[in-house]
Design a protein around this motif. Structure first.
Motif, PDB file in Angstrom:
ATOM      1  N   TYR A 134     -11.246  -8.722  19.101  1.00  0.00           N
ATOM      2  CA  TYR A 134     -11.660  -9.797  18.202  1.00  0.00           C
ATOM      3  C   TYR A 134     -11.052  -9.512  16.835  1.00  0.00           C
ATOM      4  CZ  TYR A 134     -14.831  -6.510  15.985  1.00  0.00           C
ATOM      5  OH  TYR A 134     -15.332  -5.426  15.309  1.00  0.00           O
ATOM      6  N   ILE A 135     -11.060 -10.514  15.965  1.00  0.00           N
ATOM      7  CA  ILE A 135     -10.641 -10.292  14.585  1.00  0.00           C
ATOM      8  C   ILE A 135     -11.747 -10.750  13.640  1.00  0.00           C
ATOM      9  CG2 ILE A 135      -8.182 -10.522  15.115  1.00  0.00           C
ATOM     10  CD1 ILE A 135      -8.297 -13.338  13.820  1.00  0.00           C
ATOM     11  N   GLY A 136     -11.842 -10.070  12.513  1.00  0.00           N
ATOM     12  CA  GLY A 136     -12.684 -10.542  11.424  1.00  0.00           C
ATOM     13  C   GLY A 136     -11.815 -11.338  10.474  1.00  0.00           C
ATOM     14  N   PHE A 137     -12.348 -12.414   9.907  1.00  0.00           N
ATOM     15  CA  PHE A 137     -11.575 -13.228   8.968  1.00  0.00           C
ATOM     16  C   PHE A 137     -12.421 -13.518   7.741  1.00  0.00           C
ATOM     17  CE2 PHE A 137      -9.803 -17.252   7.305  1.00  0.00           C
ATOM     18  CZ  PHE A 137      -8.478 -16.847   7.135  1.00  0.00           C
ATOM     19  N   GLY A 138     -11.872 -13.206   6.567  1.00  0.00           N
ATOM     20  CA  GLY A 138     -12.607 -13.448   5.343  1.00  0.00           C
ATOM     21  C   GLY A 138     -11.996 -12.699   4.168  1.00  0.00           C
ATOM     22  N   PRO A 139     -12.714 -12.643   3.059  1.00  0.00           N
ATOM     23  CA  PRO A 139     -14.076 -13.140   2.853  1.00  0.00           C
ATOM     24  C   PRO A 139     -14.135 -14.662   2.716  1.00  0.00           C
ATOM     25  CG  PRO A 139     -13.233 -12.216   0.817  1.00  0.00           C
ATOM     26  CD  PRO A 139     -12.185 -11.944   1.855  1.00  0.00           C
ATOM     27  N   GLY A 150      -8.069   4.298  24.271  1.00  0.00           N
ATOM     28  CA  GLY A 150      -7.968   3.727  25.617  1.00  0.00           C
ATOM     29  C   GLY A 150      -8.272   2.243  25.645  1.00  0.00           C
ATOM     30  N   GLU A 151      -8.130   1.664  26.813  1.00  0.00           N
ATOM     31  CA  GLU A 151      -8.245   0.216  26.967  1.00  0.00           C
ATOM     32  C   GLU A 151      -9.679  -0.284  27.019  1.00  0.00           C
ATOM     33  OE1 GLU A 151      -5.876  -2.126  26.876  1.00  0.00           O
ATOM     34  OE2 GLU A 151      -4.503  -0.515  26.338  1.00  0.00           O
ATOM     35  N   SER A 152     -10.623   0.569  27.411  1.00  0.00           N
ATOM     36  CA  SER A 152     -12.003   0.108  27.556  1.00  0.00           C
ATOM     37  C   SER A 152     -12.759   0.068  26.230  1.00  0.00           C
ATOM     38  CB  SER A 152     -12.760   1.005  28.541  1.00  0.00           C
ATOM     39  OG  SER A 152     -12.827   2.341  28.057  1.00  0.00           O
ATOM     40  N   PHE A 153     -12.206   0.677  25.203  1.00  0.00           N
ATOM     41  CA  PHE A 153     -12.837   0.726  23.881  1.00  0.00           C
ATOM     42  C   PHE A 153     -12.663  -0.617  23.177  1.00  0.00           C
ATOM     43  CE2 PHE A 153     -13.718   3.222  19.892  1.00  0.00           C
ATOM     44  CZ  PHE A 153     -14.749   3.998  20.396  1.00  0.00           C
ATOM     45  N   ILE A 154     -13.680  -1.061  22.475  1.00  0.00           N
ATOM     46  CA  ILE A 154     -13.588  -2.287  21.683  1.00  0.00           C
ATOM     47  C   ILE A 154     -12.823  -1.988  20.390  1.00  0.00           C
ATOM     48  CG2 ILE A 154     -14.884  -4.042  20.416  1.00  0.00           C
ATOM     49  CD1 ILE A 154     -17.235  -3.418  22.367  1.00  0.00           C
ATOM     50  N   VAL A 155     -11.849  -2.809  20.083  1.00  0.00           N
ATOM     51  CA  VAL A 155     -11.104  -2.660  18.827  1.00  0.00           C
ATOM     52  C   VAL A 155     -11.101  -4.000  18.095  1.00  0.00           C
ATOM     53  CG1 VAL A 155      -8.901  -2.127  17.727  1.00  0.00           C
ATOM     54  CG2 VAL A 155      -9.630  -0.842  19.759  1.00  0.00           C
ATOM     55  N   GLY A 156     -11.602  -3.989  16.858  1.00  0.00           N
ATOM     56  CA  GLY A 156     -11.585  -5.176  16.013  1.00  0.00           C
ATOM     57  C   GLY A 156     -10.639  -4.962  14.848  1.00  0.00           C
ATOM     58  N   LEU A 157     -10.132  -6.045  14.296  1.00  0.00           N
ATOM     59  CA  LEU A 157      -9.159  -5.962  13.207  1.00  0.00           C
ATOM     60  C   LEU A 157      -9.507  -6.971  12.116  1.00  0.00           C
ATOM     61  CD1 LEU A 157      -6.394  -4.961  12.061  1.00  0.00           C
ATOM     62  CD2 LEU A 157      -5.340  -6.822  13.385  1.00  0.00           C
ATOM     63  N   SER A 158      -9.519  -6.514  10.866  1.00  0.00           N
ATOM     64  CA  SER A 158      -9.761  -7.411   9.737  1.00  0.00           C
ATOM     65  C   SER A 158      -8.498  -8.189   9.392  1.00  0.00           C
ATOM     66  CB  SER A 158     -10.196  -6.610   8.504  1.00  0.00           C
ATOM     67  OG  SER A 158     -11.467  -6.043   8.696  1.00  0.00           O
TER      68      SER A 158
END
Length: 207
Positions: free
Chosen positions: A123-128, A98-106
């Motif tokens: 949000y996105i994670g960026f690295g290493p 659903g839309e209220s859940f937080i979703v992050g992507l590497s």
């Protein structure tokens, strides 16, 4: 969501007996988000540990994210899930949570950052950013120069990850990410003192 100091658990530094205590100490030290990550545990063990972490994060009103496992995130009532490039597609994850859940992507390069702009993520994670041994087969190091570019082109908040500690965090913060994600730098040793030191630097640099 306050992404300034994003702590990620590691099965090398904690287990069922002490994970709640260590997570609580990290939060008291200044961690603003907790992600539960375990790569070598059975599902039932992950479930039991994640339930303990969920209880602590609720107590401190801190967002709780589960790494990779959408099913586990749903099962323990987490606030969100963080997926990688080889996990379920974000579009599928969104339909599940659903839309209220937080979703992050590497993300690991600028092409993936640009693709992420078209995804429904928070949000996105960026690295290493630096060398890290938290993964058996880490992705190639991207460095701070690419981090700065990623921050400038991404439409989503960028969290820097990979080998970040109190010695090199200022160099990372100069790139103006939304936050930094830390594993060993928090949970190896005293989580409270480690998080406190990192948070002091973050607050001084980010305001």
């Amino acid at each position: 969501m306050d992404l300034r100091l994003y702590g990620i658990t590691d099965e090398r530094f904690m287990g069922l007996k002490d994970i709640a205590e260590k997570v609580a100490a990290a939060i008291e030290g200044g961690v603003t988000v907790i992600q539960y990550r375990a790569k070598k545990k059975e599902a039932i063990d992950m479930y039991e540990e994640a339930l303990k972490v969920r209880e602590i994060t609720k107590k401190y009103h801190i967002p709780f994210i589960v790494n990779d496992r959408v099913d586990l995130a749903i099962a323990v009532g987490a606030d969100g899930v963080h997926v990688g490039q080889k996990d379920l597609p974000v579009s599928v994850v969104r339909k599940m949570v659903g839309e209220s859940f937080i979703v992050g992507l590497s993300t690991h390069n600028l092409l993936e950052v640009e693709r992420a702009d078209r995804e429904n993520v928070n949000y996105i994670g960026f690295g290493p950013i630096f060398l890290t041994n938290t993964k058996e087969k880490p992705d190639p190091v991207v460095g701070t120069k690419l981090l700065k570019e990623a921050v400038s082109v991404s439409t989503h908040p960028v969290v820097a990850i990979g080998g970040i500690n109190s010695d090199n965090i200022r160099e990372v913060l100069e790139c103006k990410p939304a936050g930094v994600s830390v594993v060993r730098g928090i949970f190896q040793g005293d989580p409270y003192e480690n998080a406190k030191k990192l948070r002091e630097i973050i607050d001084a640099e980010m305001g």
